[in-house]
Design an enzyme around this catalytic site. Structure first.
Site: not given
Length: 349
Positions: A35, A130, A244, A292
């Site tokens: 998966k 679940r 930063y 990022m």
């Protein structure tokens, strides 16, 4: 080149599957969970490698994933869908010969009404709360469902990565209470449950994270190497800051490499100022904030700055990196970004 390279060792994945398969009896089948695009490593290629190793039953989360795996493998192997038979899945299930693991009375009804003769399995809730039919629901429909001939009865352990946790025994007892005497094939265990021993194996195990080199399978072969390109190198003087919020200040004249990867690529911001990258075998600390697209690394101690630095590989696994970042190896693997060039081959030292 400013694109990182994620190397994936298909031979290691196959070897991990074979090793886990050998831990169970000959009459216990070993499946494979592929998966989430095989935990971010490429479901088509991984499924092919596992099929060559001997896997014949694959597990995915959703029917759309199952269709992709079927396109890769062709006819033959069974592809089971954990989410069951959802609204709108009927055509995919039929066209791609998928086996939904039905989770509710509504799904049982939907499946029998739309694909009455199509193979299916049933998922039972033994305490995880679940997915799956709860004991009282199963009691109400068991005779009808069993008469329809499910391929598999399965449940899922909540605490299998903690061998001494009492939940394991409680779920085992609940599963036996719900399934003993049915005469049907059963599956309770993913990687962690498989490692708990024969009582948890039944007729099928379905390892996932262990195939990809992760805990709790401590003897797994490493599967991934992530090499990040160095975009720029600069000298930073005493008292100057990097990144930063000025979170790192040079205590001595330092050589800082700016490296092309960041939280947009699946490197969590919690690695800021904590993680280590590697130049071959030599550790190099990440300094300042993860941004990022970029991270900054202190390479002052290197005689020569390489073109790439590794953040994953034989010296640092996804679990190791997860420990530093306060998460789990599953999240590190499945978050590895689309900007990485995925290459398939062996991992070098």
């Amino acid at each position: 080149m400013a694109t990182a390279i994620l190397t994936i060792d298909l031979d290691a994945i196959a070897a991990n599957w074979r090793a886990l398969d050998q831990m169970t009896a000959s009459d216990c089948q070993t499946g494979a969970v592929v998966k989430a695009d095989s935990y971010g490593l490429g479901a088509a290629k991984v499924a092919h490698a596992l099929a060559r190793a001997g896997a014949r039953r694959f597990f995915v989360a959703a029917a759309e994933e199952g269709a992709e795996v079927r396109r890769a493998l062709g006819s033959g192997p069974q592809i089971c869908v954990f989410s069951g038979h959802m609204e709108g899945d009927t055509r995919l299930i039929a066209d791609f010969d998928l086996t939904p693991m039905l989770n509710s009375i509504d799904q049982l009804t939907r499946h029998f009404e739309s694909l009455g003769s199509h193979p299916f399995g049933i998922q039972l809730d033994t305490g995880m709360n679940r997915l799956g039919l709860e004991p009282v629901e199963w009691e109400a429909v068991a005779s009808t469902a069993i008469a329809a001939g499910p391929e598999l009865l399965m449940s899922h352990l909540a605490c299998a990565d903690e061998p001494e946790h009492p939940m394991n025994g409680a779920q085992l007892r609940a599963f036996r209470a719900m399934t003993d005497g049915t005469g049907l094939p059963r599956s309770l265990s993913a990687t962690g449950g498989l490692l708990l021993g024969p009582d948890y194996h039944f007729e099928l195990t379905r390892p996932g994270i262990g195939l990809y080199g992760g805990r709790p399978y401590e003897n797994a072969r490493p599967v991934v190497r992530l090499s990040l390109p160095v975009v720029q190198v600069r000298e930073v003087e005493i008292g100057e800051t990097v990144g930063y919020s000025n979170t790192w200040t040079a205590q001595h004249t330092s050589t800082i490499a700016t490296v092309a990867a960041g939280y947009a690529d699946g490197l969590p911001r919690t690695l800021s100022g904590k993680a280590t990258l590697y130049a071959g075998r030599v550790p190099c600390p990440l300094v300042g904030r993860v941004s990022m697209d970029l991270i900054t690394v202190d390479v002052s101690h290197l005689p020569e700055v390489p073109e790439t630095l590794d953040i994953l590989g034989i010296h640092q696994t996804p679990d190791d990196l997860a420990d530093i970042g306060g998460t789990i190896g599953y999240e590190i693997l499945t978050s590895l970004g689309n900007r990485y060039q995925r290459r398939y081959g062996g991992l070098s030292a």
